[in-house]
Structure formats: C-alpha cells, structure tokens
Design a protein around this motif. Structure first.
Motif, PDB file in Angstrom:
ATOM      1  N   ASN A 307      77.512  23.177  24.117  1.00 48.44           N
ATOM      2  CA  ASN A 307      77.002  22.142  25.008  1.00 48.44           C
ATOM      3  C   ASN A 307      76.662  22.724  26.379  1.00 48.44           C
ATOM      4  N   CYS A 308      75.554  22.242  26.939  1.00 47.76           N
ATOM      5  CA  CYS A 308      75.165  22.638  28.297  1.00 47.76           C
ATOM      6  C   CYS A 308      75.533  21.519  29.257  1.00 47.76           C
ATOM      7  N   SER A 313      72.123  19.243  27.271  1.00 45.92           N
ATOM      8  CA  SER A 313      71.571  19.480  25.925  1.00 45.92           C
ATOM      9  C   SER A 313      72.682  20.101  25.066  1.00 45.92           C
ATOM     10  N   HIS A 314      72.470  20.154  23.771  1.00 48.91           N
ATOM     11  CA  HIS A 314      73.413  20.902  22.936  1.00 48.91           C
ATOM     12  C   HIS A 314      72.725  21.587  21.761  1.00 48.91           C
ATOM     13  N   LYS A 315      73.371  22.689  21.327  1.00 51.81           N
ATOM     14  CA  LYS A 315      72.871  23.467  20.176  1.00 51.81           C
ATOM     15  C   LYS A 315      73.856  23.286  19.038  1.00 51.81           C
ATOM     16  N   LEU A 321      83.755  30.460  14.618  1.00 57.41           N
ATOM     17  CA  LEU A 321      83.605  30.972  15.985  1.00 57.41           C
ATOM     18  C   LEU A 321      83.466  32.492  16.020  1.00 57.41           C
ATOM     19  N   CYS A 322      84.206  33.165  15.132  1.00 56.74           N
ATOM     20  CA  CYS A 322      84.213  34.633  15.183  1.00 56.74           C
ATOM     21  C   CYS A 322      82.868  35.239  14.792  1.00 56.74           C
ATOM     22  N   LEU A 323      81.965  34.428  14.236  1.00 54.74           N
ATOM     23  CA  LEU A 323      80.652  34.962  13.845  1.00 54.74           C
ATOM     24  C   LEU A 323      79.582  34.738  14.903  1.00 54.74           C
ATOM     25  N   VAL A 324      79.948  34.006  15.965  1.00 54.30           N
ATOM     26  CA  VAL A 324      78.927  33.647  16.945  1.00 54.30           C
ATOM     27  C   VAL A 324      78.965  34.639  18.101  1.00 54.30           C
ATOM     28  N   GLY A 325      77.874  35.290  18.332  1.00 57.75           N
ATOM     29  CA  GLY A 325      77.809  36.314  19.371  1.00 57.75           C
ATOM     30  C   GLY A 325      77.611  35.698  20.747  1.00 57.75           C
ATOM     31  N   SER A 326      78.012  36.452  21.764  1.00 57.62           N
ATOM     32  CA  SER A 326      77.921  35.925  23.128  1.00 57.62           C
ATOM     33  C   SER A 326      76.468  35.674  23.538  1.00 57.62           C
ATOM     34  N   SER A 327      75.510  36.354  22.888  1.00 53.39           N
ATOM     35  CA  SER A 327      74.103  36.152  23.252  1.00 53.39           C
ATOM     36  C   SER A 327      73.636  34.729  22.932  1.00 53.39           C
ATOM     37  N   GLU A 328      74.352  34.055  22.013  1.00 54.23           N
ATOM     38  CA  GLU A 328      73.976  32.673  21.674  1.00 54.23           C
ATOM     39  C   GLU A 328      74.543  31.672  22.665  1.00 54.23           C
ATOM     40  N   GLY A 329      75.451  32.135  23.531  1.00 54.05           N
ATOM     41  CA  GLY A 329      76.151  31.217  24.418  1.00 54.05           C
ATOM     42  C   GLY A 329      75.430  30.910  25.710  1.00 54.05           C
ATOM     43  N   VAL A 330      74.114  30.970  25.697  1.00 53.88           N
ATOM     44  CA  VAL A 330      73.327  30.717  26.903  1.00 53.88           C
ATOM     45  C   VAL A 330      72.312  29.606  26.595  1.00 53.88           C
ATOM     46  N   ASP A 332      69.043  27.595  26.303  1.00 55.64           N
ATOM     47  CA  ASP A 332      67.640  28.013  26.188  1.00 55.64           C
ATOM     48  C   ASP A 332      66.793  27.444  27.332  1.00 55.64           C
ATOM     49  N   SER A 333      67.179  26.242  27.829  1.00 53.58           N
ATOM     50  CA  SER A 333      66.356  25.597  28.867  1.00 53.58           C
ATOM     51  C   SER A 333      66.691  26.107  30.260  1.00 53.58           C
ATOM     52  N   CYS A 334      67.995  26.105  30.619  1.00 59.53           N
ATOM     53  CA  CYS A 334      68.344  26.416  32.017  1.00 59.53           C
ATOM     54  C   CYS A 334      69.081  27.744  32.181  1.00 59.53           C
ATOM     55  N   GLN A 335      69.307  28.467  31.089  1.00 63.99           N
ATOM     56  CA  GLN A 335      69.950  29.796  31.129  1.00 63.99           C
ATOM     57  C   GLN A 335      71.407  29.769  31.599  1.00 63.99           C
ATOM     58  N   GLN A 336      72.020  28.573  31.701  1.00 63.12           N
ATOM     59  CA  GLN A 336      73.423  28.488  32.108  1.00 63.12           C
ATOM     60  C   GLN A 336      74.322  28.754  30.894  1.00 63.12           C
TER      61      GLN A 336
END
Ligand SMILES: [Zn+2]
Ligand SMILES: [Zn+2]
Length: 385
Positions: A307-308, A313-315, A321-330, A332-336
């Motif tokens: 969640n942003c 927004s939310h993805k 959890l262990c399969l999700v990389g930190s690159s996905e944790g941003v 897409d709209s506001c880069q937060q």
C-alpha cells in the motif's frame, strides 16, 4: 582340522565382480539394502550439490530429490562435475538429474526446479531419511533447519570457502540444532537483510563465495559419509561443527550447546493423514477435522498487497513475503516506499478461509498447523501429482 568358515566369513570374502556393489559390501558394517531403500533430499545443485549427488549415485541410494532454482552458467563449470558447457542456461536441477542418472540406473532421481524457502513441503522432508544441505547462505540453512526439526528428519549442512570447509550433522531431539550454533553475528547479518520491510532477495542470491572444486569434493564427500553413518545407525558427531582448514591441513571439531529458547525446536507430533491437498481450502480442512473454530498458522508470512500511504494506491502481490524483492516495494506513481500488508494466520471466519491453501503460499505435500481453542493439530496434505 580346519573348521568350515562360517556364513559371515563367506559373505565377506566372496567377491562377485558382476555385482556393481561387491567392493562396497566388503566393508564390515555395509548394508547395501539400506542404501538402496534410502530417500535423500539434496538442497542446492552448486559445487557441493554436484559432489554430493555424484557420491549418492555411485553408492546406489534408491531415491534422491534435488532442488535448485538456478540455471547453469559458464562459471559453474570449474566446480561442477556433472555440468557441461552445452547445458548453459538450462535449469541446474534438471541437468544434474539427467547427468547423474547416467552414473547409476539403480537410482531414481527427482528434480524440483524451485526455491527451498517456498516450494518444499514438510511432508516431503518427513518422507526423507536424510536431508543434505548444499547451500551458500544463512537464510536457507536456517529454513532447512526449522523444516527438518518440524519433520523430525536429520540434516547435514556443508559450507565451503576458498580451500576451507565445514560439515555439520543435526539430528532432531534434545541436542543442538543449526540455530543453536548461530552466533550474534549470524543473527546480525540476517537481520540486516530483514530490517528492510521487504527481504532483499537480490542480495541473498548474490552470496557468491569463492571456492575451489577440491574443497567441494572434500566437504561433499564428508557430508555423504555422515549420511551413510546415519543410514546405518552408526554414531555421528551430531550437534558439532567439523571444520577443515585446507591451508594449514588442520581438522577440528567443536560441539554446539543447545539453546533453551531456540526458535527451531519445534517438532510436529501426531500428524494426521488426510485426502486433502494444497488445492483444498481452510474450510475444507476444518470440515475434515470437524472443527467450528480454528486458525491456520502459516509457516511463511504471506504478502497480500503493498500500500502507498502517499497516493493511497495499492499493488496486489499474493506471494510469500520471502519471494518479494525490495525493488517491488516502491510506488509506481509517486516513487514512495510501499507498506506491506502481510498475513501470518488465517481464521476460519476470516476473508481467506475459502481460498486454496496454495494461494496462501502453502507448498505441495506440506504439513499444516491448525490452532483450535483447546489444542494444536497438524495435518499432512497429499502430494498433488
Ligand atoms: Zn536450536
Ligand atoms: Zn504512491
């Protein structure tokens, strides 16, 4: 007058050259039948995994599972006896199975192209006589340790660096486990990785340690020798680290001390067999157990969505959890940075009770943990295939 040789003497001294295993059977305590009946899981098909699998096949181990999620690269060829340059880009688990099968047709080899953290159920580990870890990172070792304890299956860890290495045997029970031997520094290294809301999967996979094929042979050989002892009920130095310093040619053992509050010391007792699979739902599990109130305790935290807070927004993620990389944790709209929404237990009255267990990250052939108001119950799921 010479007495007739007794039966065991005859067995010891008659060599049938047409029997593939005849020279092995000359070893006094050797029981080829035990080896042929054995089931072993090898975790990792890197330098150690190659050596371990080679030895298991030469010995005629009956059933061997091998799990790895990686593909063969040119740089693996200096340390991996079963890989060829033509295999570049192909899954290691499948290649190693094909090549090792050629060493001995008596062995049944089963590849699993997957991640040990998410794709192996406790049911598989319960079915094994021994698990052999050929891993290069602490997270996966800790996971294998916890699963082996839950399944009550011994496991043998191997680690190599440059020309040095270590072998550790762990037998569930009262003795020390891998986690008991973890130092403050080990925890610190893992928590550095976990301190980010999302596990830095990219970093973990970069754990490329320099190693020579010679130490892989030595430690992989020791791991299989220790497995042979376990299969024959011979004593092992379980709960110890057997350390080989290749530079100085020194070998020493250190015994771990069991930790009172070790989080790994949980064994799933009184496991209930069922017709359920991981395609079943918690509702179906509870019908089978005749329960009206129950909670499924997940072994792996499940990431439902990210969640942003900035743009609300939310993805949707729906992966462990262990399969999700930190690159996905941003965002897409506001880069937060995004906030993870995870689930660690599922209530029979909650929103996920009619989802399949698989869609909550539960692997095939797992043992699930159900908490009721009065007790905890363990249910073995069938193999789906
Ligand atoms: Zn422990
Ligand atoms: Zn946003």
């Amino acid at each position: 007058m010479n007495p007739e040789p007794n039966k065991s003497d005859q067995e010891t001294f008659v060599i049938d050259e047409n029997d593939r295993y005849s020279r092995l059977k000359l070893i006094g305590w050797w029981e080829q039948e035990r080896i042929a009946a054995a089931k072993i899981l090898v975790v990792g098909a890197g330098a150690l995994g190659n050596e371990v699998l080679k030895n298991l096949c030469l010995l005629g181990v009956g059933t061997i599972y091998i799990i790895d999620f990686d593909v063969v690269q040119e740089s693996n060829l200096t340390r991996s006896v079963l890989f060829r340059s033509r295999h570049e880009g192909q899954p290691k688990a499948s290649v190693i199975t094909e090549m090792a099968s050629d060493l001995n047709p008596d062995c049944t080899l089963i590849p699993i192209e997957g991640n040990v953290l998410t794709d192996i159920g406790i049911g598989l580990i319960r079915d094994m006589d021994v698990v052999i870890g050929c891993l290069d990172n602490r997270e996966a070792r800790l996971w294998v340790n916890r699963m082996s304890w839950k399944a009550n299956t011994p496991w043998i860890d191997g680690g190599i660096q440059e020309i040095n290495g270590v072998t550790k045997v762990f037998v569930p029970g009262d003795g020390p486990c891998y986690e008991c031997g973890m130092t403050e520094n080990d925890y610190r290294l893992i928590s550095l990785r976990y301190s980010c809301p999302l596990l830095r999967q990219e970093d973990i996979q970069q754990g490329k340690v320099p190693t020579a094929p010679t130490i892989a042979s030595i430690i992989g050989g020791m791991q299989v020798q220790e497995a042979l002892k376990l299969l024959h009920d011979l004593p092992t130095d379980d709960g110890s680290a057997m350390v080989f310093n290749g530079a100085a040619n020194q070998f020493y053992k250190t015994k771990f001390t069991p930790k009172e509050d070790c989080l790994s010391h949980e064994t799933y007792e009184d496991v209930i067999e069922s017709e359920l699979t991981h395609e079943s739902t918690l509702q179906e599990v509870c019908q089978f157990l005749e329960l009206e109130e129950a909670t499924l305790i997940l072994d792996r935290d499940f990431l439902v969505r990210l969640n942003c807070r900035t743009c609300e927004s939310h993805k949707q993620i729906d992966r462990p959890l262990c399969l999700v990389g930190s690159s996905e944790g941003v965002c897409d709209s506001c880069q937060q940075p995004l906030q993870p929404e995870t689930v660690s237990e599922v209530s029979l009255n909650g929103e996920f009770a009619n989802r399949s267990l698989a869609s909550l990250g539960i692997p095939d052939w797992d043992v699930i943990k159900i908490r009721t108001p009065s007790e905890t119950r363990f249910v073995l799921l069938n193999k789906a295939g």
